[in-house]
Every structure is written in C-alpha cells, then in structure tokens.
Write an enzyme that holds these catalytic residues in place. Structure first.
Site, PDB file in Angstrom:
ATOM      1  N   LYS A  45       0.804  -1.221   0.000  1.00  0.00           N
ATOM      2  CA  LYS A  45       0.000   0.000   0.000  1.00  0.00           C
ATOM      3  C   LYS A  45       0.842   1.279   0.000  1.00  0.00           C
ATOM      4  O   LYS A  45       0.478   2.287   0.584  1.00  0.00           O
ATOM      5  CB  LYS A  45      -0.987   0.015   1.179  1.00  0.00           C
ATOM      6  CG  LYS A  45      -1.915  -1.191   1.217  1.00  0.00           C
ATOM      7  CD  LYS A  45      -2.641  -1.417  -0.110  1.00  0.00           C
ATOM      8  CE  LYS A  45      -3.686  -0.363  -0.382  1.00  0.00           C
ATOM      9  NZ  LYS A  45      -4.367  -0.582  -1.696  1.00  0.00           N
ATOM     10  N   THR A  49       0.632  -0.324  -7.131  1.00  0.00           N
ATOM     11  CA  THR A  49      -0.137  -0.481  -8.372  1.00  0.00           C
ATOM     12  C   THR A  49       0.069   0.718  -9.283  1.00  0.00           C
ATOM     13  O   THR A  49       0.153   0.584 -10.508  1.00  0.00           O
ATOM     14  CB  THR A  49      -1.638  -0.669  -8.057  1.00  0.00           C
ATOM     15  OG1 THR A  49      -1.774  -1.803  -7.191  1.00  0.00           O
ATOM     16  CG2 THR A  49      -2.447  -0.903  -9.321  1.00  0.00           C
ATOM     17  N   HIS A 107       6.558  -7.432  -2.343  1.00  0.00           N
ATOM     18  CA  HIS A 107       6.519  -6.660  -1.099  1.00  0.00           C
ATOM     19  C   HIS A 107       7.551  -7.212  -0.112  1.00  0.00           C
ATOM     20  O   HIS A 107       7.567  -6.807   1.051  1.00  0.00           O
ATOM     21  CB  HIS A 107       5.129  -6.735  -0.459  1.00  0.00           C
ATOM     22  CG  HIS A 107       4.043  -6.116  -1.291  1.00  0.00           C
ATOM     23  ND1 HIS A 107       4.120  -4.831  -1.776  1.00  0.00           N
ATOM     24  CD2 HIS A 107       2.851  -6.602  -1.709  1.00  0.00           C
ATOM     25  CE1 HIS A 107       3.014  -4.559  -2.460  1.00  0.00           C
ATOM     26  NE2 HIS A 107       2.246  -5.617  -2.443  1.00  0.00           N
ATOM     27  N   ARG A 129       6.272   5.281   0.946  1.00  0.00           N
ATOM     28  CA  ARG A 129       5.162   6.167   1.326  1.00  0.00           C
ATOM     29  C   ARG A 129       5.270   6.462   2.821  1.00  0.00           C
ATOM     30  O   ARG A 129       5.673   5.587   3.598  1.00  0.00           O
ATOM     31  CB  ARG A 129       3.827   5.477   1.032  1.00  0.00           C
ATOM     32  CG  ARG A 129       2.611   6.349   1.233  1.00  0.00           C
ATOM     33  CD  ARG A 129       1.337   5.576   0.946  1.00  0.00           C
ATOM     34  NE  ARG A 129       0.174   6.456   0.821  1.00  0.00           N
ATOM     35  CZ  ARG A 129      -1.054   6.023   0.557  1.00  0.00           C
ATOM     36  NH1 ARG A 129      -1.271   4.729   0.389  1.00  0.00           N
ATOM     37  NH2 ARG A 129      -2.047   6.877   0.463  1.00  0.00           N
ATOM     38  N   SER A 137      -3.862   3.214   4.868  1.00  0.00           N
ATOM     39  CA  SER A 137      -4.191   2.505   3.637  1.00  0.00           C
ATOM     40  C   SER A 137      -4.117   0.989   3.833  1.00  0.00           C
ATOM     41  O   SER A 137      -4.983   0.241   3.360  1.00  0.00           O
ATOM     42  CB  SER A 137      -3.232   2.944   2.523  1.00  0.00           C
ATOM     43  OG  SER A 137      -3.625   2.397   1.291  1.00  0.00           O
ATOM     44  N   PHE A 229      -5.206   9.342 -10.470  1.00  0.00           N
ATOM     45  CA  PHE A 229      -5.934   8.456  -9.559  1.00  0.00           C
ATOM     46  C   PHE A 229      -7.362   8.172 -10.024  1.00  0.00           C
ATOM     47  O   PHE A 229      -7.803   7.021 -10.048  1.00  0.00           O
ATOM     48  CB  PHE A 229      -5.942   9.047  -8.140  1.00  0.00           C
ATOM     49  CG  PHE A 229      -6.609   8.147  -7.138  1.00  0.00           C
ATOM     50  CD1 PHE A 229      -5.931   7.055  -6.606  1.00  0.00           C
ATOM     51  CD2 PHE A 229      -7.916   8.365  -6.737  1.00  0.00           C
ATOM     52  CE1 PHE A 229      -6.541   6.211  -5.690  1.00  0.00           C
ATOM     53  CE2 PHE A 229      -8.541   7.525  -5.830  1.00  0.00           C
ATOM     54  CZ  PHE A 229      -7.846   6.454  -5.301  1.00  0.00           C
ATOM     55  N   ARG A 255      -8.795   3.827  -2.808  1.00  0.00           N
ATOM     56  CA  ARG A 255      -9.677   4.489  -1.859  1.00  0.00           C
ATOM     57  C   ARG A 255      -9.670   6.008  -2.053  1.00  0.00           C
ATOM     58  O   ARG A 255     -10.649   6.592  -2.480  1.00  0.00           O
ATOM     59  CB  ARG A 255      -9.241   4.106  -0.441  1.00  0.00           C
ATOM     60  CG  ARG A 255     -10.301   4.077   0.619  1.00  0.00           C
ATOM     61  CD  ARG A 255      -9.732   3.527   1.923  1.00  0.00           C
ATOM     62  NE  ARG A 255      -8.455   4.144   2.240  1.00  0.00           N
ATOM     63  CZ  ARG A 255      -8.316   5.252   2.950  1.00  0.00           C
ATOM     64  NH1 ARG A 255      -9.360   5.863   3.448  1.00  0.00           N
ATOM     65  NH2 ARG A 255      -7.112   5.754   3.183  1.00  0.00           N
ATOM     66  N   LYS A 256      -8.553   6.657  -1.737  1.00  0.00           N
ATOM     67  CA  LYS A 256      -8.509   8.124  -1.826  1.00  0.00           C
ATOM     68  C   LYS A 256      -7.334   8.639  -2.644  1.00  0.00           C
ATOM     69  O   LYS A 256      -7.426   9.670  -3.295  1.00  0.00           O
ATOM     70  CB  LYS A 256      -8.462   8.738  -0.425  1.00  0.00           C
ATOM     71  CG  LYS A 256      -9.769   8.585   0.337  1.00  0.00           C
ATOM     72  CD  LYS A 256      -9.776   9.448   1.580  1.00  0.00           C
ATOM     73  CE  LYS A 256     -11.116   9.352   2.301  1.00  0.00           C
ATOM     74  NZ  LYS A 256     -11.099  10.070   3.587  1.00  0.00           N
TER      75      LYS A 256
END
Length: 293
Positions: A45, A49, A107, A129, A137, A229, A255-256
């Site tokens: 996360k 992607t 990951h 991030r 997330s 996005f 999501r956001k």
C-alpha cells in the site's frame, strides 16, 4: 458477502508473514531472474499499483494496447510471492510473462528477495510512502481483503503496525532495509508516493532516466493522464475489481489516493505515540518522509 479469513500471522525468519506469501518459499527463492527484468519493490500500500501501471504503460502502452484492455494489472505485473488456492502462483505468472522486459512486483523485505535478482543485476524500482498514510491505507486494505489476517479495529491495527505485527513485518525495518541496500546495490531507483502526487510528470521523467527510456512528449503526456488516480479508479483492469478475494463494498482497493488522509484516522494521542515510536525506530536513518504536501 462476509469476508472469510483463511490466513493467520506467524513469525517467518524474524518477519511477520502469512502463508499466502510463504507457501511455495523454495520455488520463490529458486526463481530465475533475467538481466532485463524490472522488479518493483514496495511495502504494501505504498503506491505499488500506481508505479506498476506507469511502467506497464511506458513499456507496452503503445506496442500491446490489447493487453491493457483485457488483462488485469496483477497478471501483467504479477506479485512474485503470492500463492492463493486454485489460482496460478505469482511465481508461475512471472515465469510465463510474454513481455520483455518482464515487470514483476514484490513486497518482500530486501533480505528475502531471491538471489538471482542480485546476481543478474536486475533494475529495481523501490516505492516509499510516509508511515502514517501507509498505515491507514494498509488497514483499509486488510479490512476488504480475505487473503489478509483479520485486522481488528483501527487502534488495534495501528498498535500492531508499530510493532511490526502485520503481514510483511515492520514498516520501519522494510523501508530502512531497502534504502540502505542502494549503498551496496546501485541499480535501485527510489520513488516517493508524495513526490508522485506532487508532480507525476517530473517523477515519470526521473524514472525514464533511470530506465534509459525516452518517450515522446505526447507519449509521456498520455501516460501521465492515464495514471491519474481518478482514471485508475475507473479502470477495471487496474482497480482490482476482478479480484475474488477483495470486497470493494467494505472498502475500495483504490480508496482516496491522497497525502495526509491519516489526519482523519489518528487521534491526537495516537499521533503523539506514533511520533515518539517513529523517532526511536528511525533515529539512525537518513530516510526523510513528508506526511503532507
């Protein structure tokens, strides 16, 4: 639709993992990387992607548009270690990729990456991030994904995140390990989610420079537009709406896509505790993050 959990957390060589990512460990470790492969390495996360899709478009957006329209991103850029019942393993999908280069994501902490990637001098794109947005997330992802252990409520998950008791282990160890790896393995390109949000075009330029790509201005503009996005969220081949293990009614996979959403989740007390813990665990690191832009 109730989310049925099949996987629990366990200690795997010092890192919290679930069997979904360790079941065929010997096969993963014996994976044969090729010199022209590109490995996308991230903590879950962190914008994985997003960067997978950027790379896929840069390399194959013009040459194989039919792949973009018909094959989900998790098959175009398979996760090497994934192993779900009755589905092809990530390792098998990677082995069978018809593209050159093969785009493969992981990951895994750097110490778990199969040795052939280092031996073949594979180029690695590493995405970071900030910890607070990453935690939020990841929590929402675990809520909607039956392949992940039950996350509990937000305060429980946040405590577990700080202690590294989540799948793929400690965020702090993960990012520091990958950051320091560049000192001994220079073919790593570090990208930050926050930089991508701030100026996607600039970050694509830097990525192209690392990869030796020189897309036309029009091509770069097209890629930059497609990876916004809202466009990705609508794209069925990118938004994981085809995944059987994800319940988008609980929380959408996309999501956001913002920096600073953590402020809507952390209480003042949680924020203070997290900062104190963060300071301790990152005190020797030169890695700098922004939790707002």
């Amino acid at each position: 639709m109730e989310v049925i959990r099949q996987h629990t957390l366990f200690d795997f060589h010092g890192v919290s993992m679930s069997q979904c990512f360790t079941n065929n460990w010997d096969e993963i470790q014996n994976f044969k990387a090729r010199p022209d492969d590109i490995l996308i390495a991230t903590y879950p996360k962190a914008g994985t992607t997003w960067v997978c899709y950027i790379l896929d478009l840069l390399y194959f957006g013009q040459t194989s548009p039919e792949r973009q329209a018909s094959i989900p991103i998790d098959q175009r850029v398979p996760c090497l270690e994934i192993n779900k019942p009755s589905l092809p393993t990530g390792k098998d999908l990677a082995d069978q990729l018809p593209t050159t280069p093969r785009l493969i994501k992981t990951h895994l902490p750097f110490q778990f990456v199969p040795k052939s990637f280092w031996e073949q001098n594979v180029r690695i794109v590493n995405v970071f991030r900030n910890a607070k947005d990453n935690a939020v997330s990841y929590y929402n992802f675990c809520r909607m994904n039956s392949s992940m252990p039950e996350p509990g409520d937000w305060s429980t998950f946040l405590q577990n995140f700080m202690e590294g008791k989540v799948v793929y282990g400690s965020w702090h160890d993960h990012v520091n390990g990958w950051w320091e790896k560049k000192q001994t393995y220079p073919k790593i390109h570090h990208m930050f989610y926050e930089d991508l949000i701030q100026d996607t075009g600039r970050e694509i330029d830097r990525l192209c420079s690392f990869l030796g790509l020189s897309p036309s201005a029009e091509e770069k503009e097209r890629v930059t537009s497609e990876v916004q996005f809202d466009n990705m969220k609508q794209n069925k081949m990118v938004n994981y709406s085809t995944s059987q293990s994800m319940n988008h009614k609980v929380s959408p996979f996309m999501r956001k896509g913002k920096v600073g959403d953590w402020k809507n989740h952390f209480t003042v007390a949680q924020d203070e505790k997290f900062d104190e813990d963060y300071k301790q665990k990152m005190k020797t690191s030169t890695l700098q993050f922004r939790s707002e832009v």
